[in-house]
Design a protein around this motif. Structure first.
Motif, PDB file in Angstrom:
ATOM      1  N   LEU A   1    -143.517 -16.214  -3.381  1.00 19.65           N
ATOM      2  CA  LEU A   1    -144.672 -16.770  -3.222  1.00 19.65           C
ATOM      3  C   LEU A   1    -144.485 -18.039  -2.174  1.00 19.65           C
ATOM      4  CD1 LEU A   1    -147.666 -16.439  -3.427  1.00 19.65           C
ATOM      5  CD2 LEU A   1    -147.520 -17.789  -5.666  1.00 19.65           C
ATOM      6  N   GLY A   2    -143.382 -18.838  -2.585  1.00 19.57           N
ATOM      7  CA  GLY A   2    -143.302 -20.124  -1.995  1.00 19.57           C
ATOM      8  C   GLY A   2    -142.876 -19.678  -0.502  1.00 19.57           C
ATOM      9  N   GLU A   3    -141.718 -18.850  -0.141  1.00 18.22           N
ATOM     10  CA  GLU A   3    -141.459 -18.401   0.904  1.00 18.22           C
ATOM     11  C   GLU A   3    -142.569 -17.676   1.730  1.00 18.22           C
ATOM     12  OE1 GLU A   3    -138.059 -16.000   0.534  1.00 18.22           O
ATOM     13  OE2 GLU A   3    -136.795 -17.140  -0.299  1.00 18.22           O
TER      14      GLU A   3
ATOM     15  N   SER B   1    -143.745 -18.956   5.013  1.00 15.15           N
ATOM     16  CA  SER B   1    -143.919 -17.981   6.153  1.00 15.15           C
ATOM     17  C   SER B   1    -145.324 -18.066   6.833  1.00 15.15           C
ATOM     18  CB  SER B   1    -143.525 -16.640   5.722  1.00 15.15           C
ATOM     19  OG  SER B   1    -142.170 -16.553   5.441  1.00 15.15           O
ATOM     20  N   THR B   2    -146.443 -18.115   6.016  1.00 16.00           N
ATOM     21  CA  THR B   2    -147.681 -18.228   6.262  1.00 16.00           C
ATOM     22  C   THR B   2    -148.065 -19.454   7.311  1.00 16.00           C
ATOM     23  OG1 THR B   2    -148.652 -17.042   4.302  1.00 16.00           O
ATOM     24  CG2 THR B   2    -150.139 -18.375   5.586  1.00 16.00           C
TER      25      THR B   2
ATOM     26  N   LYS C   1    -150.550 -20.976  16.490  1.00 14.97           N
ATOM     27  CA  LYS C   1    -151.199 -21.915  17.292  1.00 14.97           C
ATOM     28  C   LYS C   1    -150.206 -22.069  18.460  1.00 14.97           C
ATOM     29  CE  LYS C   1    -152.832 -24.636  13.322  1.00 14.97           C
ATOM     30  NZ  LYS C   1    -152.617 -25.949  12.658  1.00 14.97           N
ATOM     31  N   GLN C   2    -148.776 -22.100  18.301  1.00 17.19           N
ATOM     32  CA  GLN C   2    -147.954 -22.067  19.385  1.00 17.19           C
ATOM     33  C   GLN C   2    -148.384 -20.906  20.424  1.00 17.19           C
ATOM     34  OE1 GLN C   2    -143.825 -22.360  18.353  1.00 17.19           O
ATOM     35  NE2 GLN C   2    -144.445 -24.419  17.145  1.00 17.19           N
ATOM     36  N   ILE C   3    -148.415 -19.622  20.034  1.00 12.51           N
ATOM     37  CA  ILE C   3    -148.686 -18.631  20.765  1.00 12.51           C
ATOM     38  C   ILE C   3    -150.115 -18.758  21.714  1.00 12.51           C
ATOM     39  CG2 ILE C   3    -149.128 -16.147  20.787  1.00 12.51           C
ATOM     40  CD1 ILE C   3    -147.160 -15.937  18.516  1.00 12.51           C
TER      41      ILE C   3
END
Length: 559
Positions: free
Chosen positions: A460-462, A466-467, A475-477
């Motif tokens: 969940l942390g990963e 990842s989210t 945002k970068q895209i």
């Protein structure tokens, strides 16, 4: 012969009468080639092992309460049951000829009960040695209710054991009258003479004082209060060059709830405190030095089953004063041939006898000689033959089937209840073990769940990470798309400009080509003109030549 002795006390770990008796008895048996198995406390066994006693003829077995402590709340019952279990293990491994139990603490209770009701140990005679039962101690210590669970437990063993042997006729008569058991044999305790030369005690500390000696527990039964009162009386009426040495274990006075030594010190006037020396129990090697150098040894017991300390003192040549109406009269003789007696429980009479003896050096020396003579009667070499002969006669009588037992329904009920409690304990143990097993499985599952939970948290942390990364990438895209669109727009503008420039270049190229064509055409015309010019030039040159010739010809004619 294989002999088992059962005693919670064992010298030198406990410096009391029964422990010393077991020690001397074991020593005499061992010296004569017999094997001795001692069942005692676990602490004594561990101490025995720690001392690395390699005597192969003596085996010390400790009672370590485990299940027994669950069966019985009362420690003495639990300990007796532990003794029974140790005896079962012992007889399964060795051919035991006889088992002797001390009366104190009722250690034989369950062994006798199982033998009587269920026939266990049927081939082995049991003997209880009468030292001094707790009931008699309670009476002498003026306990308000002398009968307790422990006294009943001890009395049961005395009444129901195969054979009873007392340490004195006084003890035999006392128990025979109270418990109505007449078949009691008597063998006096054997007293060993230790090697006092091996002692490390500082003899000079003893020799520089003239002293009267008391050895025994600091309890009312032993008459310590009579000793102190007589000593005070003596010191108040005589010069203070005599000291009174007390060697013994301090105990709690159950009636006052105070330590006896504290009560005794309160009795002593402050100006006489220095005349009293208090010592804790010590090894016999050290104690016998005190006996040897005492002016007189006093044993003022109100009740005494024998009197080991009295014989020990006499062994070292100490004159003795003892209370009458006790077993110590059998030691000094009823006619005071080997010592002096005073009226039991009468401190003033003790004071009178003590004063007379302290003032009569000749009598002290005479009694010292008689003490050594009488003590020889209790030496190992003199008592052992009677002891071993008694054991042999007991074994022969037992094999002949002379012992008869009457069973009581309550005994059967008691053992059935013990069986039932044992069953419940075993069932509880089984359920506890199963519960423990299930608890371990549950714990393992909980561990797995915890691991899965931790793994889930990690995933969940990963996922959350990842989210966040994905959002950041989006945002970068998005920004890249905007930038791309901007670049694309600029590209389109540039392409449009490029197209216009290209068109202009193409137009300029056409113009250049046209100019080039015109240049080429002009070049041809120029070349034609150049040729023509050349021809004209040549023609002019020819014309010049002709002109020149003409001119030159005219000049010649003039001449």
């Amino acid at each position: 012969m294989n002999i088992c002795l059962v005693s919670r006390e064992l010298y030198p770990f406990q410096k009391a009468g029964i422990g010393v008796y077991i020690y001397n008895l074991t020593k005499s048996f061992n010296m004569n080639g017999h094997n001795v198995y001692i069942i005692t406390s676990k602490e004594n066994e561990m101490e025995h092992i720690r001392r690395l006693d390699n005597n192969t003829n003596v085996t010390v077995i400790g009672v370590d309460l485990g299940e027994e402590a669950l069966l019985f709340e009362d420690f003495n019952y639990a300990y007796s049951y532990g003794v029974y279990n140790k005896l079962k293990q012992l007889v399964n491994h060795y051919e035991i000829d006889l088992i002797e139990f001390a009366d104190f603490f009722g250690e034989a209770f369950f062994s006798i009960l199982y033998k009587k009701v269920r026939g266990e140990f049927a081939h082995i005679p049991f003997v209880v040695k009468l030292h001094t039962p707790t009931y008699e101690c309670n009476l002498a210590n003026q306990i308000e209710e002398p009968e307790t669970n422990l006294t009943l437990q001890e009395d049961y063993t005395i009444i129901n054991v195969d054979y009873v042997c007392a340490i004195s006729y006084f003890m035999k008569d006392t128990i025979a009258n109270r418990l109505q058991r007449s078949d009691i044999h008597v063998i006096y305790n054997m007293i060993d003479n230790p090697d006092i030369n091996s002692s490390e005690i500082n003899v000079k500390q003893i020799l520089h004082k003239n002293y009267v000696l008391y050895v025994g527990r600091l309890e009312e039964r032993k008459g310590i209060d009579l000793f102190v009162k007589a000593a005070i009386k003596y010191l108040e009426n005589h010069k203070n060059d005599i000291y009174f040495v007390v060697i013994g274990q301090d105990v709690l006075n159950l009636r006052s709830n105070k330590m006896v030594k504290d009560e005794l010190i309160e009795l002593i006037p402050k100006d006489l405190h220095d005349n009293f020396v208090w010592k804790m129990p010590m090894l016999q090697e050290d104690l016998f030095h005190y006996y040897r150098h005492a002016y007189v040894s006093v044993f003022p017991s109100r009740f005494e089953g024998f009197g080991n300390v009295c014989v020990e003192a006499m062994t070292m040549g100490s004159p003795v004063i003892v209370s009458n109406n006790t077993a110590m009269m059998e030691i000094i003789d009823v006619d005071d041939n080997y010592g002096i007696s005073f009226s039991n429980d009468d401190y003033f009479d003790l004071y009178i006898k003590l004063t007379e003896l302290l003032n009569d050096e000749q009598q002290r020396n005479h009694l010292s000689s008689l003490s050594k003579q009488r003590a020889e009667d209790f030496a190992l070499s003199n008592i052992y033959p009677a002891q071993i002969q008694y054991y042999k006669s007991v074994i022969e009588q037992y094999k002949a089937g002379d012992v008869k037992r009457q069973e009581d329904i309550l005994e059967h009920i008691l053992l059935k209840n013990v069986d039932r409690v044992q069953y419940f304990i075993k069932e509880n143990k089984r359920l506890t073990e199963e519960w423990s097993h299930l608890a371990k499985i549950n714990e393992q599952r909980n561990d797995d769940i915890n691991k899965f939970s931790e793994e889930n948290k990690r995933i969940l942390g990963e996922w959350e990470y990842s989210t966040k990364i994905n959002e950041e990438l989006n945002k970068q895209i998005y920004n890249l798309n905007l930038e791309n669109q901007r670049i694309l727009n600029e590209w389109e503008i540039m392409v449009s400009k490029h197209s216009k420039i290209l068109a202009q270049l193409e137009e300029q190229d056409r113009e250049i080509k046209n100019l080039f064509a015109l240049t080429e055409d002009g070049k041809g015309k120029l070349e034609q003109k150049t040729i023509e010019l050349k021809e004209v030039t040549e023609l002019l040159q020819n014309k010049k030549f002709l002109v020149k010739q003409l001119i030159t010809g005219k000049r010649g004619k003039k001449t």
